[in-house]
Design a protein around this motif. Sequence first.
Motif, PDB file in Angstrom:
ATOM      1  N   GLU A 168       0.720  -1.015  -0.131  1.00 45.99           N
ATOM      2  CA  GLU A 168       0.129   0.083  -0.016  1.00 45.99           C
ATOM      3  C   GLU A 168       0.749   1.195  -0.231  1.00 45.99           C
ATOM      4  OE1 GLU A 168      -3.614   2.103   2.847  1.00 45.99           O
ATOM      5  OE2 GLU A 168      -2.957   0.062   3.148  1.00 45.99           O
ATOM      6  N   LEU A 180       2.448   2.043  -3.350  1.00 46.57           N
ATOM      7  CA  LEU A 180       1.327   2.286  -4.417  1.00 46.57           C
ATOM      8  C   LEU A 180       0.978   3.826  -4.118  1.00 46.57           C
ATOM      9  CD1 LEU A 180      -1.188  -0.607  -4.613  1.00 46.57           C
ATOM     10  CD2 LEU A 180       0.534   0.188  -6.357  1.00 46.57           C
ATOM     11  N   ASP A 181       1.084   4.275  -2.731  1.00 49.63           N
ATOM     12  CA  ASP A 181       0.808   5.508  -2.422  1.00 49.63           C
ATOM     13  C   ASP A 181       1.650   6.600  -2.281  1.00 49.63           C
ATOM     14  OD1 ASP A 181      -0.810   7.725  -1.855  1.00 49.63           O
ATOM     15  OD2 ASP A 181      -1.615   6.599   0.206  1.00 49.63           O
ATOM     16  N   GLU A 182       2.358   6.678  -1.054  1.00 52.88           N
ATOM     17  CA  GLU A 182       3.224   7.725  -0.558  1.00 52.88           C
ATOM     18  C   GLU A 182       4.619   7.516  -1.366  1.00 52.88           C
ATOM     19  OE1 GLU A 182       3.609   8.441   3.813  1.00 52.88           O
ATOM     20  OE2 GLU A 182       1.619   7.408   3.983  1.00 52.88           O
ATOM     21  N   SER A 230       4.771   5.981  -4.300  1.00 53.07           N
ATOM     22  CA  SER A 230       4.705   5.577  -5.762  1.00 53.07           C
ATOM     23  C   SER A 230       5.776   6.458  -6.696  1.00 53.07           C
ATOM     24  CB  SER A 230       3.259   5.668  -6.090  1.00 53.07           C
ATOM     25  OG  SER A 230       3.025   7.130  -6.063  1.00 53.07           O
TER      26      SER A 230
END
Length: 500
Positions: free
Chosen positions: A461, A464-466, A468
Motif C-alpha cells: 500500500e 502504491l501511495d506515498e 509511488s
Amino acid sequence: MPASQDILINWTPQETRVAIIESGAVQELHVERTLERGLVGNIYAGKVVRVLPGMQSAFIDIGLERAAFLHVADLHREDPASRPASRSADAQTPIEKRVHEGQTLMVQVIKDPIGTKGARLSTQISVAGRLLVFLPQDDHLGISQKIGSPELREQLRERMTRLIGAADAKDGRSRPGGFILRTNAEDATDDELAMDIAYLRKTWATIRELGLKAPAGTLLYQELNLAQRVLRDLVTEQVQSIRIDSLIQFDTLQAFGQEFTPTGVGKLAHYKGERPIFDLYNVDTEIERALARRVDLKSGGYLIIDQTEALTTIDVNTGGYVGARNFDDTIFKTNLEAAQAIARQLRLRNLGGIIIIDFIDMLREDHRESVLSELRKQMARDRTKSTVSGFSPLGLVEMTRKRTRESLAHMLCEPCPTCEGRGQVKTPRTVCYNILREILREARQFNPREFRVVASAAVVEMLLDEESAHLAGLSDFIGKPVSLQTEPSMSPEQYDIVLL
C-alpha cells in the motif's frame, strides 16, 4: 503477625497451577506442566561423556536432550566429617583425576536447564522429606539455621540422635546416612520425625537397589509433583486452607498427606463450586498482568519491567499521580508504592538473577532510606533468597534474587516470530526503501523482463501511495517494469523480489 494465606490448586491432566492468596491478592504463582516437569531433585544413573579440565567440569549424559553439567565443587567428598585434612586435599584434586569418560555415576539435578544451559548436577545425593533431608553418603546431623535458638537446635539434635538410634535398633543394625532438619521440623513430634526417617530410608533403599542394575540414562527417583510439594513445602501456620478442584487429585493428595504430611491434611478441601477455582480471586487476570511489560500502580504511577538474558530492569514512573502536596512527596509516595509492587511482581513472575531498579530520583536522603527499607521489608517475605544493595552513584538499586526455575514468562511464552523477540519491527517505509535498494542491486547483476515485489499489505500500500513516485523513478532508471503483489501470510518485515 503475618497475614493468613489460602492456597488454590487448579488441576488438569496436562497442567497443575497453584496460586497463593494473601489479603485477597495473588502473591505467588506456581505452574507445572506434565510434559515439562522440573528436574531439580531427580536422581539419575549418568554416564560421563566428556571431561573439561580447563573448566574443572564434566558433561554427563542422563538421557535428556542436552548433556548435563557437573562441576568439581559438586562432587561428593569422601569422609567429610572425620578427616578435615582429607577433605581439603579432596577439594583440590582436579576433576580429571576423579572422574573419567565412560564412567557411570549416580547424580542428582540441583538446577533445572535454563535457556541454552543444560541441567546442573551433583554427586552429593540428598532426598527431601517433609521434615528432614536424608544424606545417604554422610553421617552428620544438621539443623536449619532458621530454627529458633541454639538451645532449641541442641534439643532437636538430641531428639534426632535418639530417634535414629531407635530406628537402627528396630532394624537390628546400624544404617549409614545423615539428616538435616528442615525449618518446619521445629514443632514436629517424635512420631512425625520417626515417620520421616523411615520414609526417607525406605525411599533411598529403593533408589540404591535400582541404581545397581539400571543402565546409564535411567531416572532412579523423581521429585514429588507440584500438588504434593504444596503439602510438603508450602503448608505453614499462615495457611488457612488448601482447595483443589479435582476430586481424583483431592483423594490422591489426601492419601499422600495422611501418610507423609498429616498436619496439612486438615486444611485440604475439594472445591465444588460452579465457577472455575481461579476465578475466585481473578488469578487468570493476574497471570495476564504478570506477562505484561507495564504494571499500573493504584496511585496512577506505573512500572516498566524488561527481562533480558543477563538481568531484569525495572523502571518506576509517576504517570498521572499528582496527589501529594509537592513534587518531592509525589515522587516519594510513588516510589514507596513501587517498592511494594516490585517485591510482589518478582514473586509472581519468579524473576531471578541480577535485578536493576530505577526509582524516580529523590533529593532527600531520608526518602531514599525509607524506600530502600520498604523494599527490603517486602523482600523479606519472599521464600526465595534475595539481597538488596543500596543506591548506586547513578541512583539505581541493584539486587539479586536466586534463580531456581524458569520465570513465568519463559514458561508460558516464546519469542514473537514476527520481531524475533526484539519487541519492535521495521516500519513499512523502512521496508520499502530496503526493497528499492534491493531492486537496484539486482538490476545491476541480472537482466529480467520484469521485477515483481511480493510483500505485506502495508508495504504494498505504501509503495502504491506515498512511495509511488520513488518506485516509478526507479523503474524508469533501470528500464524495467516493477509490479506489486500482496501476500497476507508475510510479516511486516518480510518481502521477496521475483525476477520474471
